[in-house]
Write a protein that holds these residues in place. Structure first.
Motif, PDB file in Angstrom:
ATOM      1  N   PHE A 175      -8.977 -35.944 -12.585  1.00  0.00           N
ATOM      2  CA  PHE A 175      -7.928 -35.596 -11.369  1.00  0.00           C
ATOM      3  C   PHE A 175      -8.338 -34.160 -10.829  1.00  0.00           C
ATOM      4  O   PHE A 175      -8.115 -33.964  -9.815  1.00  0.00           O
ATOM      5  CB  PHE A 175      -6.585 -35.761 -11.887  1.00  0.00           C
ATOM      6  N   TYR A 241       0.303 -41.396  -8.686  1.00  0.00           N
ATOM      7  CA  TYR A 241      -0.503 -40.895  -9.880  1.00  0.00           C
ATOM      8  C   TYR A 241       0.290 -39.872 -10.774  1.00  0.00           C
ATOM      9  O   TYR A 241      -0.134 -39.749 -11.903  1.00  0.00           O
ATOM     10  CB  TYR A 241      -1.858 -40.179  -9.085  1.00  0.00           C
ATOM     11  N   HIS A 242       1.094 -39.190 -10.309  1.00  0.00           N
ATOM     12  CA  HIS A 242       1.719 -38.156 -10.937  1.00  0.00           C
ATOM     13  C   HIS A 242       2.510 -39.051 -12.384  1.00  0.00           C
ATOM     14  O   HIS A 242       2.592 -38.582 -13.374  1.00  0.00           O
ATOM     15  CB  HIS A 242       2.714 -37.318 -10.224  1.00  0.00           C
ATOM     16  N   THR A 269      -1.711 -33.835  -9.608  1.00  0.00           N
ATOM     17  CA  THR A 269      -1.200 -35.067  -8.888  1.00  0.00           C
ATOM     18  C   THR A 269       0.182 -34.951  -8.353  1.00  0.00           C
ATOM     19  O   THR A 269       0.379 -35.303  -7.320  1.00  0.00           O
ATOM     20  CB  THR A 269      -0.949 -36.064  -9.988  1.00  0.00           C
TER      21      THR A 269
END
Length: 301
Positions: A175, A241-242, A269
């Motif tokens: 990421f 995504y977090h 994220t």
């Protein structure tokens, strides 16, 4: 600011209301103490620091379509909602942190693969089929940079899979590596979304175009979803995504080689989701302004 204030007042007038213009406020809520005239997209890292992302993690990620729960339903039906967020302990047991981390990571990779398949379907089953009926310019407006997103996520999926196969699984680096590309590509896609949806709606009023689009939707064979709903999926995905990283961090022990880096991955994220929400909000404000301007031009004409 004076222009926005004036347009806001005009949007509340009887003329605008009779023309169907949606009133909007000139007050923009923000926790950013910097000059509101600054371009927030020029230097994202500094903007992220000013917003102190860690202080309001949860409030930012309620989804991009709060007034339409159907998109969350679609998101789940297309295999993008990881089951691990609620059931990882039940699946792996409470005493096996390593197994639970591996399970979360596998869920992340599986949902990423499903997302890449959806992007590929948008490109192959829609974008590359419609040119016989729709002009190149219309395709550019509707699909924007969807092909760039597909290539980007093929790379992210590859990195996630490689991380899974390595003994220490340095997932955080994936990421951190793709952060700036995600910000750049999704900033463009989200900014174009209102225009894309409106243009698609206009074209769908043409019988031949509507027929071809419906045929493309039928070929996808994934539920009974419309193209406009498919086009919203990237915006939903980037805001999720977090949650995946947060769950992975929760099941990463302090002894794990990647533990020290997980905070950075989570911050990345979180920052991406915050930025996308900023872009979306600004895009909606500009859309309101354009609606008011168009309505008054038509009225005066």
């Amino acid at each position: 600011k004076k222009v926005i204030h004036t347009l806001s007042k005009l949007s509340e007038s009887s003329i605008a209301l009779n023309l169907g213009v949606t009133p909007f406020s000139d007050v923009i809520e923000s926790d950013d103490s910097s000059n509101p005239e600054d371009n927030i997209y020029v230097d994202f890292p500094e903007m992220a620091d000013r917003h102190q992302l860690e202080e309001d993690k949860e409030s930012v990620y309620k989804g991009v379509d709060d007034d339409d729960d159907d998109y969350d339903t679609i998101y789940g039906k297309l295999g993008l909602e990881p089951s691990s967020l609620k059931s990882v302990v039940e699946v792996c047991g409470s005493d096996h942190m390593k197994d639970r981390r591996s399970y979360c990571l596998q869920e992340m990779i599986t949902t990423e693969k499903n997302y890449v398949d959806i992007l590929n379907s948008l490109v192959c089953d829609f974008l590359r089929v419609l040119p016989s009926t729709i002009s190149d310019e219309s395709l550019r407006i509707i699909f924007c940079n969807i092909e760039e997103l597909m290539v980007l996520h093929m790379g992210l999926q590859s990195d996630l899979t490689s991380a899974m196969n390595k003994s220490h699984q340095p997932i955080s680096e994936c990421f951190n590596k793709w952060k700036m590309e995600l910000l750049k590509r999704y900033g463009v896609y989200v900014t174009n979304m209102n225009k894309s949806q409106a243009h698609l709606q206009d074209l769908s009023n043409r019988v031949e175009v509507k027929r071809i689009i419906e045929e493309c939707q039928e070929r996808c064979k994934v539920g009974n979803f419309k193209l406009k709903e498919w086009l919203m999926i990237p915006v939903q995905r980037i805001l999720k995504y977090h949650l995946l990283v947060k769950e992975l961090k929760k099941h990463t022990t302090e002894e794990h080689a990647d533990f020290i880096n997980m905070d950075g991955a989570l911050e990345s994220t979180l920052g991406i989701a915050k930025y996308i929400n900023e872009v979306k909000r600004d895009s909606e404000e500009l859309s309101h302004i354009e609606d008011v301007g168009t309505a008054f031009l038509e009225y005066s004409g």
